[in-house]
Design an enzyme around this catalytic site. Structure first.
Site, PDB file in Angstrom:
ATOM      1  N   LYS A 278      37.619  52.992  40.350  1.00 52.73           N
ATOM      2  CA  LYS A 278      38.406  52.722  39.145  1.00 52.73           C
ATOM      3  C   LYS A 278      37.752  53.388  37.937  1.00 52.73           C
ATOM      4  O   LYS A 278      36.546  53.614  37.923  1.00 52.73           O
ATOM      5  CB  LYS A 278      38.442  51.199  38.888  1.00 52.73           C
ATOM      6  CG  LYS A 278      39.306  50.402  39.833  1.00 52.73           C
ATOM      7  CD  LYS A 278      39.252  48.919  39.491  1.00 52.73           C
ATOM      8  CE  LYS A 278      40.098  48.087  40.432  1.00 52.73           C
ATOM      9  NZ  LYS A 278      41.553  48.345  40.331  1.00 52.73           N
ATOM     10  N   ARG A 352      44.911  43.561  49.896  1.00 55.98           N
ATOM     11  CA  ARG A 352      45.866  43.370  50.996  1.00 55.98           C
ATOM     12  C   ARG A 352      45.178  43.482  52.351  1.00 55.98           C
ATOM     13  O   ARG A 352      45.625  42.880  53.327  1.00 55.98           O
ATOM     14  CB  ARG A 352      47.041  44.349  50.848  1.00 55.98           C
ATOM     15  CG  ARG A 352      46.648  45.810  50.906  1.00 55.98           C
ATOM     16  CD  ARG A 352      47.735  46.736  50.386  1.00 55.98           C
ATOM     17  NE  ARG A 352      47.832  46.739  48.928  1.00 55.98           N
ATOM     18  CZ  ARG A 352      48.758  47.414  48.237  1.00 55.98           C
ATOM     19  NH1 ARG A 352      49.671  48.137  48.874  1.00 55.98           N
ATOM     20  NH2 ARG A 352      48.774  47.362  46.923  1.00 55.98           N
TER      21      ARG A 352
HETATM   22  N1  BES Z   1      42.552  43.966  41.909  1.00 62.12           N
HETATM   23  C1  BES Z   1      43.425  45.063  41.760  1.00 62.12           C
HETATM   24  C2  BES Z   1      44.719  44.707  41.046  1.00 62.12           C
HETATM   25  C3  BES Z   1      44.615  44.440  39.570  1.00 62.12           C
HETATM   26  C4  BES Z   1      44.461  45.466  38.678  1.00 62.12           C
HETATM   27  C5  BES Z   1      44.739  43.152  39.097  1.00 62.12           C
HETATM   28  C6  BES Z   1      44.407  45.210  37.323  1.00 62.12           C
HETATM   29  C7  BES Z   1      44.699  42.892  37.743  1.00 62.12           C
HETATM   30  C8  BES Z   1      44.527  43.930  36.852  1.00 62.12           C
HETATM   31  C9  BES Z   1      43.804  45.605  43.118  1.00 62.12           C
HETATM   32  O1  BES Z   1      42.829  45.545  44.086  1.00 62.12           O
HETATM   33  C10 BES Z   1      44.134  47.044  42.910  1.00 62.12           C
HETATM   34  O2  BES Z   1      43.258  47.785  42.579  1.00 62.12           O
HETATM   35  N2  BES Z   1      45.397  47.394  43.123  1.00 62.12           N
HETATM   36  C11 BES Z   1      45.836  48.731  42.931  1.00 62.12           C
HETATM   37  C12 BES Z   1      46.743  49.032  44.085  1.00 62.12           C
HETATM   38  C13 BES Z   1      47.113  50.471  44.205  1.00 62.12           C
HETATM   39  C14 BES Z   1      45.899  51.308  44.573  1.00 62.12           C
HETATM   40  C15 BES Z   1      48.188  50.605  45.269  1.00 62.12           C
HETATM   41  C16 BES Z   1      46.577  48.825  41.602  1.00 62.12           C
HETATM   42  O3  BES Z   1      47.279  47.877  41.230  1.00 62.12           O
HETATM   43  O4  BES Z   1      46.413  49.838  40.937  1.00 62.12           O
HETATM   44 MN    MN Z   2      41.543  47.203  44.053  1.00 63.72          MN
END
Ligand code: BES
Ligand code: MN
Ligand code: ZN
Length: 497
Positions: A278, A352
């Site tokens: 990230k 997931r």
């Molecule tokens: N934990 C994150 C989701 C998230 C992001 C929650 C920001 C709250 C605030 C999750 O693990 C994630 O990174 N999801 C990705 C999924 C994508 C790679 C398909 C996302 O939402 O960008």
């Molecule tokens: Mn994630």
């Protein structure tokens, strides 16, 4: 802080702060009127002066008022008689915040006397207690000094008569039990990720089991999970020095024969994104990526405090998602506990994967329903903002959860989970991938999970928008503990009927 309820006359009450409502139109209900008379019109004079704001929850503090025993009067502008749950609570939160800023050590409140068109005294007391617990919540375990520490240590909700007294008592006890769960959930969510590791969470589960006789706790370590074949959860865990844990908290409040509701929480104690790392901005907030797990802990605490007559199992899959020489990578194909294979297209879609194995494992409890709770997608925040959690899955269960959300002021809204969305997960090398692309990102995450809940009555709650921040602060909100506890209360009531 200790809460109590009783009946009393306002003018003769000895207290640090006498809390009295003033209606939106300036009218005074019974107790406010009685105090106005006892103080030779101090309240009407104050209202006339314009010192009391017009917004619900506005307050003004009167000190040294002759004719009464209280040290202060805290006048509170009451809600409109048809105010919604959430607005009512927000107003009361402001009033309770103002109270906490006075030097009062104890308070006596007549706020339920303001009344409401739709809510009974039990509900009004419930909302008041939730607002009070929220306004006095602190997370200062990691501060070296505590200038903000609360002085208030006793709060009484006062009823005008016996019958409203019984309702207020019921609403207060109910809310206080639920708020103990909300506070636990918030504490866990707020705990920094160098402390809140998977093993630390397992310790919290064991502690909860020790606190409550009706709760049995089991914890699985990485070796056990590897042996069972949890290739999805274990892949996420591989990049971290903090080993994973899978835990089950089994609460038995109903008969042995009764099938449990299983709650499954995403417990990613820190989500860097892994190799699909990230950006740095606000990455610290990914300590909240275990808020689904925190909600499960909170609900287990609330359910045990309420002594609910139903069976509930809390399952938490706890891992840390880190980049590392041994971390899983984009392109890897994983074999999950279900036997289904998953092509990893993004290591940041890790929640997931953790849930996939935790959901499959949950079938061993022979559930009547499975509900998972997860900070799963940024797309969910885009879809619903911060006001509602997303819910998807079994239509009947979703409807029940949306209703429980409405009734508890912890709102959720349903998104469609039509089979069409599964196509976005197609993979040419594995059964499907962990990435659905950006259209409908919250739903394709739900579609992914649905592969692991076939033959189950299942719903998924995406709390990415609601788990934090809270009232403008970078704090865990404790959502959706109230929604889920409300739902389980209806399950317990239905099983009794
Ligand atoms: N934990 C994150 C989701 C998230 C992001 C929650 C920001 C709250 C605030 C999750 O693990 C994630 O990174 N999801 C990705 C999924 C994508 C790679 C398909 C996302 O939402 O960008
Ligand atoms: Mn994630
Ligand atoms: Zn995550």
């Amino acid at each position: 802080m200790r809460l109590s309820t009783r009946t009393a006359a306002p003018a003769t009450l000895k207290t640090g702060a006498l809390i009295l409502p003033v209606a939106a139109d300036g009218g005074l209900s019974g107790p406010s009127n009685a105090v106005d008379r006892a103080t030779a019109g101090a309240i009407t004079a104050c209202i006339k002066s314009g010192d009391l704001g017009k917004a619900a929850g506005a307050t003004v503090c009167l000190r040294h008022t002759d004719g009464i025993k209280a040290e202060r009067i805290l006048l509170v502008r009451a809600h409109a008689p048809d105010a919604e749950f959430t607005d009512l609570e927000t107003g009361l939160f402001s009033a309770m915040t103002a109270l906490a800023k006075t030097g009062a050590r104890d308070a006596a409140s007549f706020l339920t006397a303001a009344g409401h068109e739709k809510f009974d005294n039990a509900t009004l007391a419930h909302i008041e207690v939730c607002a009070l617990r929220d306004a006095t919540y602190r997370f200062d375990a990691h501060k070296s000094t505590r200038p903000d520490a609360a002085t208030l240590d006793r709060y009484a909700l006062i009823a005008e008569d016996k019958s409203s007294g019984a309702a207020i008592k019921r609403g207060t006890a109910d809310a206080d039990a639920i708020c103990s769960g909300v506070a636990l959930s918030r504490d866990l969510g707020n705990t920094p990720p160098n402390v809140c590791t998977p093993e630390w969470l397992a310790g919290q589960a064991r502690a909860l089991g020790k606190d409550h006789d009706a709760m049995r706790v089991t914890v699985l370590d990485g070796a056990r999970m590897e042996k069972l074949g949890m290739g999805a959860l274990m892949a996420v865990a591989r990049g971290s020095r903090n080993p994973p844990r899978l835990m089950a908290m089994q609460y038995q409040g109903g008969s042995k024969k009764q099938k449990p509701v299983v709650l499954v929480g995403k417990g990613v104690t820190f989500d860097t994104g892994g190799i699909s790392i990230k950006p740095s901005a606000a990455m610290d907030e990914m300590k909240f990526d275990m808020c689904g797990a925190a909600a499960v802990f909170g609900v287990m605490q609330a359910v045990a405090a309420l002594k609910l007559k139903c069976n509930v199992v809390g399952v938490v899959g706890a891992v840390e998602n880190m980049p590392d020489g041994d971390a899983y990578r984009p392109g890897d194909v994983l074999t999950s506990l279900s036997g289904k294979t998953i092509e990893v297209l993004n290591t940041d879609a890790e929640g997931r994967l953790v849930l996939a194995d935790a959901l499959t494992w949950s079938a061993r409890f022979k559930p009547s329903a499975i509900i998972d709770i997860a900070t799963l997608t940024g797309a969910c925040v885009v879809a619903l903002g911060r006001h509602a959690s997303a819910v998807m899955g079994d239509d009947v269960l979703c409807t029940e959860l949306v209703l429980a959300g409405q009734d508890s002021g912890d709102r959720a809204w349903q998104l469609p989970l039509w089979p069409d969305y599964k196509k976005q997960l197609d993979s040419v090398v594995a059964d499907f991938s962990n990435l659905g692309g950006s259209p409908g990102g919250a739903i394709t995450a739900g579609a992914f999970l649905s592969h692991f809940t076939e033959d189950q009555v299942w719903a998924h709650l995406d709390i990415a928008g609601t788990a934090w921040p809270h009232r403008g602060r970078k704090w865990a909100s404790g959502r959706p503990v109230r929604l889920l506890t409300r739902y389980l209360q209806t399950v317990a009531e239905a099983s009794r009927a």
